[in-house]
Scaffold this motif. Structure first.
Motif, mmCIF file in Angstrom:
data_model
loop_
_atom_site.group_PDB
_atom_site.id
_atom_site.type_symbol
_atom_site.label_atom_id
_atom_site.label_comp_id
_atom_site.label_asym_id
_atom_site.label_seq_id
_atom_site.Cartn_x
_atom_site.Cartn_y
_atom_site.Cartn_z
ATOM 1 N N ALA A 1 -14.190 10.240 -4.548
ATOM 2 C CA ALA A 1 -14.646 10.770 -3.261
ATOM 3 C C ALA A 1 -14.719 9.660 -2.214
ATOM 4 O O ALA A 1 -14.331 9.860 -1.053
ATOM 5 C CB ALA A 1 -16.004 11.451 -3.413
ATOM 6 N N CYS A 2 -15.183 8.488 -2.615
ATOM 7 C CA CYS A 2 -15.250 7.342 -1.694
ATOM 8 C C CYS A 2 -13.860 6.909 -1.264
ATOM 9 O O CYS A 2 -13.636 6.589 -0.099
ATOM 10 C CB CYS A 2 -15.995 6.183 -2.348
ATOM 11 S SG CYS A 2 -17.735 6.515 -2.627
ATOM 12 N N SER A 3 -12.933 6.913 -2.196
ATOM 13 C CA SER A 3 -11.552 6.543 -1.888
ATOM 14 C C SER A 3 -10.928 7.541 -0.918
ATOM 15 O O SER A 3 -10.243 7.154 0.029
ATOM 16 C CB SER A 3 -10.734 6.463 -3.174
ATOM 17 O OG SER A 3 -9.391 6.170 -2.892
ATOM 18 N N LEU A 4 -11.165 8.826 -1.153
ATOM 19 C CA LEU A 4 -10.647 9.854 -0.241
ATOM 20 C C LEU A 4 -11.253 9.724 1.149
ATOM 21 O O LEU A 4 -10.555 9.876 2.151
ATOM 22 C CB LEU A 4 -10.920 11.247 -0.803
ATOM 23 C CG LEU A 4 -10.039 11.700 -1.953
ATOM 24 C CD1 LEU A 4 -10.533 13.024 -2.515
ATOM 25 C CD2 LEU A 4 -8.596 11.815 -1.500
ATOM 26 N N LEU A 5 -12.536 9.451 1.200
ATOM 27 C CA LEU A 5 -13.203 9.251 2.489
ATOM 28 C C LEU A 5 -12.591 8.072 3.239
ATOM 29 O O LEU A 5 -12.242 8.188 4.419
ATOM 30 C CB LEU A 5 -14.704 9.024 2.273
ATOM 31 C CG LEU A 5 -15.526 8.752 3.530
ATOM 32 C CD1 LEU A 5 -15.685 10.029 4.337
ATOM 33 C CD2 LEU A 5 -16.890 8.192 3.145
ATOM 34 N N PHE A 6 -12.447 6.966 2.536
ATOM 35 C CA PHE A 6 -11.895 5.755 3.158
ATOM 36 C C PHE A 6 -10.461 5.967 3.622
ATOM 37 O O PHE A 6 -10.127 5.693 4.777
ATOM 38 C CB PHE A 6 -11.967 4.580 2.174
ATOM 39 C CG PHE A 6 -11.352 3.326 2.701
ATOM 40 C CD1 PHE A 6 -12.022 2.547 3.624
ATOM 41 C CD2 PHE A 6 -10.101 2.917 2.275
ATOM 42 C CE1 PHE A 6 -11.466 1.388 4.124
ATOM 43 C CE2 PHE A 6 -9.524 1.757 2.764
ATOM 44 C CZ PHE A 6 -10.214 0.989 3.692
ATOM 45 N N THR A 7 -9.592 6.468 2.750
ATOM 46 C CA THR A 7 -8.188 6.625 3.124
ATOM 47 C C THR A 7 -8.011 7.681 4.213
ATOM 48 O O THR A 7 -7.160 7.537 5.084
ATOM 49 C CB THR A 7 -7.302 6.972 1.910
ATOM 50 O OG1 THR A 7 -7.810 8.141 1.270
ATOM 51 C CG2 THR A 7 -7.260 5.815 0.922
ATOM 52 N N VAL B 1 -18.487 3.851 1.361
ATOM 53 C CA VAL B 1 -17.431 3.578 0.371
ATOM 54 C C VAL B 1 -17.988 2.947 -0.895
ATOM 55 O O VAL B 1 -17.264 2.789 -1.869
ATOM 56 C CB VAL B 1 -16.289 2.692 0.947
ATOM 57 C CG1 VAL B 1 -15.644 3.350 2.138
ATOM 58 C CG2 VAL B 1 -16.775 1.310 1.286
ATOM 59 N N ARG B 2 -19.243 2.615 -0.890
ATOM 60 C CA ARG B 2 -19.874 1.999 -2.055
ATOM 61 C C ARG B 2 -20.554 3.034 -2.962
ATOM 62 O O ARG B 2 -21.264 2.683 -3.879
ATOM 63 C CB ARG B 2 -20.890 0.957 -1.588
ATOM 64 C CG ARG B 2 -21.547 0.207 -2.709
ATOM 65 C CD ARG B 2 -21.499 -1.259 -2.459
ATOM 66 N NE ARG B 2 -22.262 -1.953 -3.481
ATOM 67 C CZ ARG B 2 -21.710 -2.720 -4.392
ATOM 68 N NH1 ARG B 2 -20.412 -2.898 -4.372
ATOM 69 N NH2 ARG B 2 -22.435 -3.324 -5.282
ATOM 70 N N GLY B 3 -20.311 4.288 -2.737
ATOM 71 C CA GLY B 3 -20.965 5.350 -3.496
ATOM 72 C C GLY B 3 -20.572 5.378 -4.961
ATOM 73 O O GLY B 3 -19.665 4.667 -5.414
ATOM 74 N N ASP B 4 -21.255 6.215 -5.713
ATOM 75 C CA ASP B 4 -21.029 6.321 -7.154
ATOM 76 C C ASP B 4 -19.734 7.044 -7.496
ATOM 77 O O ASP B 4 -19.084 6.727 -8.486
ATOM 78 C CB ASP B 4 -22.208 7.046 -7.807
ATOM 79 C CG ASP B 4 -23.485 6.224 -7.739
ATOM 80 O OD1 ASP B 4 -23.379 4.984 -7.699
ATOM 81 O OD2 ASP B 4 -24.571 6.828 -7.709
ATOM 82 N N ASN B 5 -19.359 8.025 -6.717
ATOM 83 C CA ASN B 5 -18.153 8.797 -6.975
ATOM 84 C C ASN B 5 -16.955 8.078 -6.345
ATOM 85 O O ASN B 5 -16.675 8.241 -5.164
ATOM 86 C CB ASN B 5 -18.309 10.214 -6.409
ATOM 87 C CG ASN B 5 -17.162 11.115 -6.769
ATOM 88 O OD1 ASN B 5 -16.093 10.664 -7.173
ATOM 89 N ND2 ASN B 5 -17.383 12.404 -6.602
ATOM 90 N N LEU C 1 -18.237 -3.681 -0.203
ATOM 91 C CA LEU C 1 -17.797 -3.715 -1.597
ATOM 92 C C LEU C 1 -17.942 -5.112 -2.205
ATOM 93 O O LEU C 1 -17.529 -5.345 -3.331
ATOM 94 C CB LEU C 1 -16.347 -3.235 -1.708
ATOM 95 C CG LEU C 1 -16.146 -1.755 -1.385
ATOM 96 C CD1 LEU C 1 -14.677 -1.418 -1.314
ATOM 97 C CD2 LEU C 1 -16.855 -0.890 -2.421
ATOM 98 N N GLY C 2 -18.513 -6.050 -1.432
ATOM 99 C CA GLY C 2 -18.777 -7.388 -1.947
ATOM 100 C C GLY C 2 -17.657 -8.384 -1.738
ATOM 101 O O GLY C 2 -17.639 -9.439 -2.366
ATOM 102 N N GLY C 3 -16.726 -8.096 -0.856
ATOM 103 C CA GLY C 3 -15.573 -8.972 -0.665
ATOM 104 C C GLY C 3 -15.683 -9.949 0.481
ATOM 105 O O GLY C 3 -14.711 -10.636 0.801
ATOM 106 N N ALA C 4 -16.844 -10.055 1.114
ATOM 107 C CA ALA C 4 -16.969 -10.938 2.275
ATOM 108 C C ALA C 4 -16.714 -12.397 1.921
ATOM 109 O O ALA C 4 -16.074 -13.129 2.679
ATOM 110 C CB ALA C 4 -18.348 -10.786 2.913
ATOM 111 N N SER C 5 -17.190 -12.844 0.771
ATOM 112 C CA SER C 5 -17.039 -14.262 0.423
ATOM 113 C C SER C 5 -15.570 -14.636 0.224
ATOM 114 O O SER C 5 -15.171 -15.763 0.518
ATOM 115 C CB SER C 5 -17.855 -14.603 -0.821
ATOM 116 O OG SER C 5 -17.435 -13.811 -1.912
ATOM 117 N N GLN C 6 -14.743 -13.681 -0.236
ATOM 118 C CA GLN C 6 -13.320 -13.971 -0.399
ATOM 119 C C GLN C 6 -12.595 -14.021 0.943
ATOM 120 O O GLN C 6 -11.505 -14.576 1.044
ATOM 121 C CB GLN C 6 -12.636 -12.910 -1.290
ATOM 122 C CG GLN C 6 -13.022 -12.993 -2.741
ATOM 123 C CD GLN C 6 -14.278 -12.198 -3.064
ATOM 124 O OE1 GLN C 6 -14.885 -11.590 -2.202
ATOM 125 N NE2 GLN C 6 -14.675 -12.227 -4.320
#
Length: 170
Positions: free
Chosen positions: A77-83, A70-74, A147-152
């Motif tokens: 496409a990442c959003s479609l993969l995740f959802t 989900v951290r890809g450049d596109n 996506l870098g959200g672990a600290s939150q």
């Protein structure tokens, strides 16, 4: 560019704390029941929790494969993969848990022992909603980490454990 030990530790520390809070969240109920009512009262809950954990394993495997992507450049496409995977896991776990709940009067005594835990299938049924959430949770949480959200999520994890413990005692 190479990662330094300090940068890896800074990245990994929140993920470690989040993983620790998730593990503690799964154990706090058992500890409270054991402390307040003893081993006999806690045993059916503990064993049913282990069955629920087995149901969780396919979702964890899927999340381990999908979440890093989900951290890809596109982004689209990442959003479609995740959802797409989130939807698929949600539907799959509704079905898996639904079947397990339907056959739990036979499944749970067979897995845990007919004599000692014959009536503990009701605990499994009570945990069914949580089992469905465990089907989608690994993908959501691991994607947030990538996506870098672990600290939150650290404060949320600690608050969740506290609320869970208070509800157990109440």
């Amino acid at each position: 560019a190479y990662a330094t030990v300090g940068s890896v530790m800074a990245y990994g520390r929140p993920m470690f704390v989040v993983a620790l809070t998730f593990t503690l969240f799964g154990q706090i109920d058992q500890l409270v029941i054991y402390t307040m009512k003893g081993a006999q009262a806690a045993a059916p809950y503990i064993w049913n929790w282990r069955l629920i954990t087995l149901l969780h394993m396919p979702a964890l495997a899927a999340a381990s494969i999908i979440a890093p992507r989900v951290r890809g450049d596109n982004r689209s496409a990442c959003s479609l993969l995740f959802t797409g995977w989130l939807r698929m896991l949600g539907v799959a776990y509704l079905g898996i848990v639904g079947v397990c709940v339907a056959i739990s009067p036979w499944l749970v005594p067979l897995a845990l022992g007919r004599e000692k835990y014959a009536q503990s299938w009701t605990v499994f049924v009570a945990l069914a909603g949580y089992a469905v959430l465990l089907g989608v949770a690994p993908l959501v949480t691991m994607a947030a980490n990538f996506l870098g959200g672990a600290s939150q999520r650290v404060k949320l994890g600690i608050v969740t454990i506290a609320v869970n413990a208070v509800l157990d005692v109440a």
